[in-house]
Design an enzyme around this catalytic site. Structure first.
Site, mmCIF file in Angstrom:
data_model
loop_
_atom_site.group_PDB
_atom_site.id
_atom_site.type_symbol
_atom_site.label_atom_id
_atom_site.label_comp_id
_atom_site.label_asym_id
_atom_site.label_seq_id
_atom_site.Cartn_x
_atom_site.Cartn_y
_atom_site.Cartn_z
ATOM 1 N N SER A 264 -2.865 -49.424 -3.504
ATOM 2 C CA SER A 264 -4.141 -50.000 -3.929
ATOM 3 C C SER A 264 -5.064 -48.841 -4.267
ATOM 4 O O SER A 264 -4.878 -47.727 -3.751
ATOM 5 C CB SER A 264 -4.743 -50.821 -2.781
ATOM 6 O OG SER A 264 -6.114 -51.066 -2.992
ATOM 7 N N TYR B 58 -7.001 -51.398 6.255
ATOM 8 C CA TYR B 58 -6.343 -51.577 4.948
ATOM 9 C C TYR B 58 -6.301 -50.265 4.176
ATOM 10 O O TYR B 58 -5.271 -49.906 3.611
ATOM 11 C CB TYR B 58 -7.082 -52.660 4.160
ATOM 12 C CG TYR B 58 -6.407 -53.044 2.855
ATOM 13 C CD1 TYR B 58 -5.258 -53.831 2.851
ATOM 14 C CD2 TYR B 58 -6.928 -52.647 1.625
ATOM 15 C CE1 TYR B 58 -4.645 -54.204 1.657
ATOM 16 C CE2 TYR B 58 -6.325 -53.016 0.427
ATOM 17 C CZ TYR B 58 -5.182 -53.797 0.451
ATOM 18 O OH TYR B 58 -4.571 -54.170 -0.732
HETATM 19 N N1 NAD Z 1 -4.493 -59.310 -4.715
HETATM 20 C C1 NAD Z 1 -5.132 -58.168 -4.899
HETATM 21 O O1 NAD Z 1 -6.290 -58.101 -5.323
HETATM 22 C C2 NAD Z 1 -4.432 -56.869 -4.590
HETATM 23 C C3 NAD Z 1 -5.020 -55.662 -4.991
HETATM 24 C C4 NAD Z 1 -4.371 -54.461 -4.687
HETATM 25 C C5 NAD Z 1 -3.177 -54.489 -4.008
HETATM 26 N N2 NAD Z 1 -2.636 -55.680 -3.620
HETATM 27 C C6 NAD Z 1 -1.398 -55.648 -2.867
HETATM 28 O O2 NAD Z 1 -0.412 -56.390 -3.550
HETATM 29 C C7 NAD Z 1 0.513 -56.927 -2.591
HETATM 30 C C8 NAD Z 1 0.696 -58.416 -2.844
HETATM 31 O O3 NAD Z 1 -0.561 -59.053 -2.767
HETATM 32 P P1 NAD Z 1 -0.749 -60.583 -3.194
HETATM 33 O O4 NAD Z 1 -2.168 -60.741 -3.589
HETATM 34 O O5 NAD Z 1 0.337 -60.999 -4.116
HETATM 35 O O6 NAD Z 1 -0.547 -61.289 -1.773
HETATM 36 P P2 NAD Z 1 0.154 -62.684 -1.428
HETATM 37 O O7 NAD Z 1 -0.313 -63.058 -0.055
HETATM 38 O O8 NAD Z 1 -0.038 -63.674 -2.519
HETATM 39 O O9 NAD Z 1 1.689 -62.306 -1.368
HETATM 40 C C9 NAD Z 1 2.279 -61.688 -0.250
HETATM 41 C C10 NAD Z 1 3.548 -62.462 0.079
HETATM 42 O O10 NAD Z 1 4.186 -61.816 1.177
HETATM 43 C C11 NAD Z 1 4.701 -62.825 2.032
HETATM 44 N N3 NAD Z 1 4.859 -62.251 3.372
HETATM 45 C C12 NAD Z 1 3.896 -61.927 4.249
HETATM 46 N N4 NAD Z 1 4.435 -61.437 5.370
HETATM 47 C C13 NAD Z 1 5.775 -61.460 5.198
HETATM 48 C C14 NAD Z 1 6.871 -61.088 6.011
HETATM 49 N N5 NAD Z 1 6.681 -60.570 7.236
HETATM 50 N N6 NAD Z 1 8.127 -61.263 5.536
HETATM 51 C C15 NAD Z 1 8.322 -61.779 4.298
HETATM 52 N N7 NAD Z 1 7.316 -62.124 3.457
HETATM 53 C C16 NAD Z 1 6.061 -61.976 3.919
HETATM 54 C C17 NAD Z 1 3.673 -63.944 1.982
HETATM 55 O O11 NAD Z 1 4.230 -65.177 2.394
HETATM 56 C C18 NAD Z 1 3.278 -63.915 0.513
HETATM 57 O O12 NAD Z 1 4.061 -64.797 -0.250
HETATM 58 C C19 NAD Z 1 -0.080 -56.555 -1.221
HETATM 59 O O13 NAD Z 1 0.533 -55.360 -0.769
HETATM 60 C C20 NAD Z 1 -1.528 -56.291 -1.505
HETATM 61 O O14 NAD Z 1 -2.116 -55.411 -0.584
HETATM 62 C C21 NAD Z 1 -3.229 -56.868 -3.895
#
Ligand code: NAD
Length: 261
Positions: free
Chosen positions: A151, A165
């Site tokens: 991120s 985070y």
């Molecule tokens: N959404 C944003 O704005 C953003 C920005 C920068 C970085 N990110 C990063 O991108 C990544 C994905 O984010 P997102 O927004 O798609 O989140 P999200 O919550 O939609 O997706 C994460 C998925 O991981 C699954 N998960 C959680 N714990 C788990 C486990 N122990 N075993 C298996 N699956 C598991 C959840 O069920 C979910 O489907 C993260 O690392 C987040 O930090 C997101």
């Protein structure tokens, strides 16, 4: 042969941990669209299958598996199932993580249980799943690709209670460089994408606040918040032969935000 063939993933097998999530499902679909067979892993069979069903409907071969990727045995199981079904593993994507908005605390009083939860969700998940995937890639002897999701917060503080985070994403960026260094001898490249806020359910509450959103957008030179489709081209690049000489890199996908800092 077209110049674009270096982006194709025909014959490759990808595993996407967190492939049922907003970003993971978009990346899984993109890799499948580029020709890969894909294993979608998420916490439950149902969550994995929801994303896998859309990919299958588009005509790709996909396996949906429920597993907790913070658990080594679960990671071994999904890698073994992938090898059994598809015979190889070439690409591993870590798309489990996030959680920042749920545990916002002042830095001087950041609670240990919230800290541990964020580390478990972001760092331990990436560690366990990648170790299992890397062992299979090393044994396969064909090299591979690992893609992490860091991120912009790995490099930028934010005055909003994000201590755990930012530290966890810093760890993901550091591990990206460390694994790239150690696994180069196996032909495995390790890179990360580093988005700023992406319009997903995880950050919906923040983006629904017009004052917060206006402040955010005003700091992004391209003048908008990203969507999941802004990440998929980079994911295909970093998981394909097009990036053969790229490793240990953290690619900002942030509309120019970090260029201004
Ligand atoms: N959404 C944003 O704005 C953003 C920005 C920068 C970085 N990110 C990063 O991108 C990544 C994905 O984010 P997102 O927004 O798609 O989140 P999200 O919550 O939609 O997706 C994460 C998925 O991981 C699954 N998960 C959680 N714990 C788990 C486990 N122990 N075993 C298996 N699956 C598991 C959840 O069920 C979910 O489907 C993260 O690392 C987040 O930090 C997101």
């Amino acid at each position: 042969m077209s110049q674009l063939d270096v982006f194709r993933l025909d014959g490759r097998v990808a595993m996407v941990a967190g492939g049922g999530g907003a970003i993971g499902s978009a990346i899984a679909a993109a890799l499948a669209g580029a020709g890969a067979r894909v294993t979608v892993v998420d916490q439950t069979d149902e969550r994995a299958e929801a994303a896998a069903g859309a990919i299958r409907a588009a005509g790709a071969e996909v396996l949906a598996l429920g597993a907790d990727v913070t658990d080594d045995a679960g990671c071994e199981r999904v890698v073994a199932a992938t090898l059994e079904r598809f015979g190889r593993l070439d690409i591993h994507v870590n798309a489990v993580g996030g959680g920042a908005g749920k545990v916002l605390f002042d830095a001087e009083a950041y609670p240990r249980d919230a800290w541990d939860w964020i580390y478990e969700l972001n760092v331990r998940s990436t560690l366990c799943a990648t170790q299992a995937a890397a062992r299979a890639m090393i044994a396969g002897g064909r090299g591979g690709r690992v893609l992490n999701i860091s991120s912009v917060r790995a490099n930028l503080g934010i005055n909003a209670g994000y201590s755990a985070y930012v530290a966890a994403k810093g760890a993901i960026s550091s591990l990206t460089r460390q694994w790239a260094t150690e696994w180069a001898k196996h032909g495995i490249t390790v890179n990360a994408i580093a988005p700023t806020f992406v319009d997903t359910p995880q950050v919906a509450m923040l983006l629904d606040d017009p004052v917060f959103k206006a402040g955010l957008v005003s700091r992004i030179p391209l003048g908008r918040v990203g969507g999941t489709s802004d990440l998929t081209g980079a994911a295909i690049f970093l998981c394909s032969d097009a990036s053969s000489f790229v490793t240990g890199q953290i690619l900002g996908i942030d509309g120019g935000l970090t260029a201004t800092q």
